[in-house]
Scaffold this motif. Structure first.
Motif, PDB file in Angstrom:
ATOM      1  N   HIS A  41       0.837  -1.209   0.000  1.00 57.58           N
ATOM      2  CA  HIS A  41       0.000   0.000   0.000  1.00 57.58           C
ATOM      3  C   HIS A  41       0.870   1.258   0.000  1.00 57.58           C
ATOM      4  O   HIS A  41       0.561   2.235  -0.687  1.00 57.58           O
ATOM      5  CB  HIS A  41      -0.926  -0.030   1.227  1.00 57.58           C
ATOM      6  N   ASP A  42       1.965   1.222   0.756  1.00 60.87           N
ATOM      7  CA  ASP A  42       2.842   2.388   0.885  1.00 60.87           C
ATOM      8  C   ASP A  42       3.735   2.613  -0.333  1.00 60.87           C
ATOM      9  O   ASP A  42       4.229   3.722  -0.520  1.00 60.87           O
ATOM     10  CB  ASP A  42       3.728   2.251   2.125  1.00 60.87           C
ATOM     11  N   THR A  43       3.945   1.580  -1.150  1.00 60.58           N
ATOM     12  CA  THR A  43       4.910   1.706  -2.251  1.00 60.58           C
ATOM     13  C   THR A  43       4.295   1.696  -3.647  1.00 60.58           C
ATOM     14  O   THR A  43       4.972   2.066  -4.600  1.00 60.58           O
ATOM     15  CB  THR A  43       5.963   0.583  -2.183  1.00 60.58           C
ATOM     16  N   SER A  44       3.041   1.291  -3.767  1.00 59.36           N
ATOM     17  CA  SER A  44       2.416   1.200  -5.086  1.00 59.36           C
ATOM     18  C   SER A  44       1.335   2.266  -5.235  1.00 59.36           C
ATOM     19  O   SER A  44       0.394   2.305  -4.446  1.00 59.36           O
ATOM     20  CB  SER A  44       1.773  -0.183  -5.269  1.00 59.36           C
ATOM     21  N   PRO A  45       1.429   3.120  -6.265  1.00 61.00           N
ATOM     22  CA  PRO A  45       0.376   4.112  -6.469  1.00 61.00           C
ATOM     23  C   PRO A  45      -1.007   3.477  -6.673  1.00 61.00           C
ATOM     24  O   PRO A  45      -2.006   3.989  -6.176  1.00 61.00           O
ATOM     25  CB  PRO A  45       0.817   4.864  -7.722  1.00 61.00           C
ATOM     26  N   ALA A  46      -1.057   2.338  -7.357  1.00 62.66           N
ATOM     27  CA  ALA A  46      -2.342   1.669  -7.601  1.00 62.66           C
ATOM     28  C   ALA A  46      -2.933   1.161  -6.284  1.00 62.66           C
ATOM     29  O   ALA A  46      -4.108   1.379  -5.976  1.00 62.66           O
ATOM     30  CB  ALA A  46      -2.166   0.514  -8.582  1.00 62.66           C
ATOM     31  N   ILE A  47      -2.125   0.483  -5.489  1.00 60.01           N
ATOM     32  CA  ILE A  47      -2.594  -0.102  -4.232  1.00 60.01           C
ATOM     33  C   ILE A  47      -2.806   0.998  -3.183  1.00 60.01           C
ATOM     34  O   ILE A  47      -3.658   0.870  -2.297  1.00 60.01           O
ATOM     35  CB  ILE A  47      -1.614  -1.195  -3.745  1.00 60.01           C
ATOM     36  N   GLY A  48      -2.072   2.079  -3.310  1.00 60.59           N
ATOM     37  CA  GLY A  48      -2.241   3.216  -2.393  1.00 60.59           C
ATOM     38  C   GLY A  48      -3.636   3.827  -2.432  1.00 60.59           C
ATOM     39  O   GLY A  48      -4.035   4.529  -1.509  1.00 60.59           O
ATOM     40  N   LYS A  49      -4.402   3.547  -3.485  1.00 61.83           N
ATOM     41  CA  LYS A  49      -5.781   4.054  -3.602  1.00 61.83           C
ATOM     42  C   LYS A  49      -6.766   3.290  -2.712  1.00 61.83           C
ATOM     43  O   LYS A  49      -7.873   3.745  -2.484  1.00 61.83           O
ATOM     44  CB  LYS A  49      -6.282   3.905  -5.040  1.00 61.83           C
ATOM     45  N   ILE A  50      -6.363   2.108  -2.234  1.00 67.46           N
ATOM     46  CA  ILE A  50      -7.294   1.215  -1.532  1.00 67.46           C
ATOM     47  C   ILE A  50      -7.749   1.804  -0.208  1.00 67.46           C
ATOM     48  O   ILE A  50      -6.941   2.189   0.630  1.00 67.46           O
ATOM     49  CB  ILE A  50      -6.655  -0.175  -1.323  1.00 67.46           C
ATOM     50  N   LYS A  51      -9.070   1.836  -0.026  1.00 67.35           N
ATOM     51  CA  LYS A  51      -9.700   2.264   1.229  1.00 67.35           C
ATOM     52  C   LYS A  51     -10.430   1.097   1.892  1.00 67.35           C
ATOM     53  O   LYS A  51     -10.910   1.224   3.006  1.00 67.35           O
ATOM     54  CB  LYS A  51     -10.698   3.393   0.971  1.00 67.35           C
ATOM     55  N   TYR A  52     -10.564  -0.024   1.193  1.00 64.17           N
ATOM     56  CA  TYR A  52     -11.260  -1.182   1.751  1.00 64.17           C
ATOM     57  C   TYR A  52     -10.296  -2.031   2.583  1.00 64.17           C
ATOM     58  O   TYR A  52      -9.088  -1.782   2.621  1.00 64.17           O
ATOM     59  CB  TYR A  52     -11.943  -2.015   0.660  1.00 64.17           C
ATOM     60  N   VAL A  53     -10.828  -3.026   3.263  1.00 64.89           N
ATOM     61  CA  VAL A  53     -10.076  -3.882   4.175  1.00 64.89           C
ATOM     62  C   VAL A  53      -9.248  -4.901   3.387  1.00 64.89           C
ATOM     63  O   VAL A  53      -9.762  -5.580   2.498  1.00 64.89           O
ATOM     64  CB  VAL A  53     -11.037  -4.622   5.136  1.00 64.89           C
ATOM     65  N   MET A  54      -7.962  -5.011   3.745  1.00 67.05           N
ATOM     66  CA  MET A  54      -7.060  -5.994   3.139  1.00 67.05           C
ATOM     67  C   MET A  54      -6.767  -7.068   4.184  1.00 67.05           C
ATOM     68  O   MET A  54      -5.992  -6.840   5.110  1.00 67.05           O
ATOM     69  CB  MET A  54      -5.770  -5.319   2.665  1.00 67.05           C
ATOM     70  N   LEU A  55      -7.430  -8.227   4.044  1.00 71.38           N
ATOM     71  CA  LEU A  55      -7.267  -9.307   5.009  1.00 71.38           C
ATOM     72  C   LEU A  55      -5.979 -10.083   4.767  1.00 71.38           C
ATOM     73  O   LEU A  55      -5.635 -10.395   3.627  1.00 71.38           O
ATOM     74  CB  LEU A  55      -8.439 -10.291   4.924  1.00 71.38           C
ATOM     75  N   ALA A  56      -5.289 -10.408   5.856  1.00 73.57           N
ATOM     76  CA  ALA A  56      -4.103 -11.258   5.803  1.00 73.57           C
ATOM     77  C   ALA A  56      -4.543 -12.689   6.097  1.00 73.57           C
ATOM     78  O   ALA A  56      -5.295 -12.923   7.038  1.00 73.57           O
ATOM     79  CB  ALA A  56      -3.094 -10.798   6.845  1.00 73.57           C
ATOM     80  N   ASP A  57      -4.079 -13.622   5.291  1.00 76.12           N
ATOM     81  CA  ASP A  57      -4.441 -15.033   5.466  1.00 76.12           C
ATOM     82  C   ASP A  57      -3.191 -15.903   5.336  1.00 76.12           C
ATOM     83  O   ASP A  57      -3.138 -16.814   4.509  1.00 76.12           O
ATOM     84  CB  ASP A  57      -5.500 -15.408   4.422  1.00 76.12           C
ATOM     85  N   PRO A  58      -2.141 -15.632   6.167  1.00 80.46           N
ATOM     86  CA  PRO A  58      -0.884 -16.360   5.988  1.00 80.46           C
ATOM     87  C   PRO A  58      -0.972 -17.859   6.240  1.00 80.46           C
ATOM     88  O   PRO A  58      -0.162 -18.615   5.705  1.00 80.46           O
ATOM     89  CB  PRO A  58       0.069 -15.680   6.981  1.00 80.46           C
ATOM     90  N   THR A  59      -1.954 -18.306   7.008  1.00 81.00           N
ATOM     91  CA  THR A  59      -2.116 -19.749   7.238  1.00 81.00           C
ATOM     92  C   THR A  59      -2.973 -20.400   6.161  1.00 81.00           C
ATOM     93  O   THR A  59      -3.055 -21.625   6.087  1.00 81.00           O
ATOM     94  CB  THR A  59      -2.771 -20.027   8.605  1.00 81.00           C
ATOM     95  N   GLY A  60      -3.662 -19.593   5.351  1.00 76.67           N
ATOM     96  CA  GLY A  60      -4.546 -20.121   4.315  1.00 76.67           C
ATOM     97  C   GLY A  60      -5.899 -20.570   4.834  1.00 76.67           C
ATOM     98  O   GLY A  60      -6.694 -21.142   4.087  1.00 76.67           O
TER      99      GLY A  60
END
Length: 187
Positions: free
Chosen positions: A83-102
């Protein structure tokens, strides 16, 4: 594979949302419409085009009372870095869920076990926590937020208008159908 009207399975995970790390559970999703938008991985190729498209259309989803939950098997720290490094992803205002265990990807049966990441899967959840729409595409096939908005509008219309259905290519405001014996063979 989950089926239409199957319930959202329990989960609890970390997420990145509006500059903060938060916890999200299945209980947070229930009571409103939600879209689980699975994608293979952060810092990839097709994924940012899809997530940016969702970000560009997020206000329309919000007008419909729909929350977006993007999900990958990356950690919430990785979501923040992207989010901090990509201009495209920096636009995101919705929730980004982490699912490292799958766990969440397995709940929706979109986990690619040998790769440790999720297929491109889209699931529309109604306020009762039941799946109303499912789309799963191959890794190289991106999805369209505007097409998903049409599906959401149709699902919401049908939910609030018992006895009516939306025909192919239906757009909000267009005629619907009321299935009956009189329509058999006439469409």
């Amino acid at each position: 594979m989950p089926r239409i009207n199957s319930p959202l399975k329990p989960f609890e995970t970390d997420a990145y949302h509006n500059g903060k790390f938060i916890k999200v559970t299945d209980a947070d999703v229930k009571g409103k419409w939600g879209v689980f938008f699975f994608y293979p991985a952060d810092f990839t190729f097709v994924c940012p085009t899809e997530l940016e498209d969702m970000a560009d259309n997020y206000a329309e989803f919000q007008k419909l009372g729909v929350e977006i939950y993007s999900v990958s098997t990356d950690k919430h720290f990785t979501h923040k870095a992207w989010h901090d490094t990509s201009p495209a992803i920096g636009k995101i205002k919705y929730v980004m869920l982490a699912d490292p265990t799958g766990e969440i990807a397995r709940n929706f049966d979109v986990m690619i076990e040998e790769a440790g990441m999720a297929d491109r899967g889209t699931f529309l959840i109604d306020p009762e926590g039941k799946i109303q729409y499912i789309e799963v595409t191959a890794g190289g096939v991106g999805r369209s937020a505007t097409e998903l908005l049409d599906k959401v509008r149709a699902a919401q219309y049908v939910a609030s208008h018992p006895g009516e259905v939306c025909p192919a290519k239906w757009k909000e405001g267009e005629a619907t159908l009321s299935p009956s014996l009189d329509l058999v063979g006439k469409i």
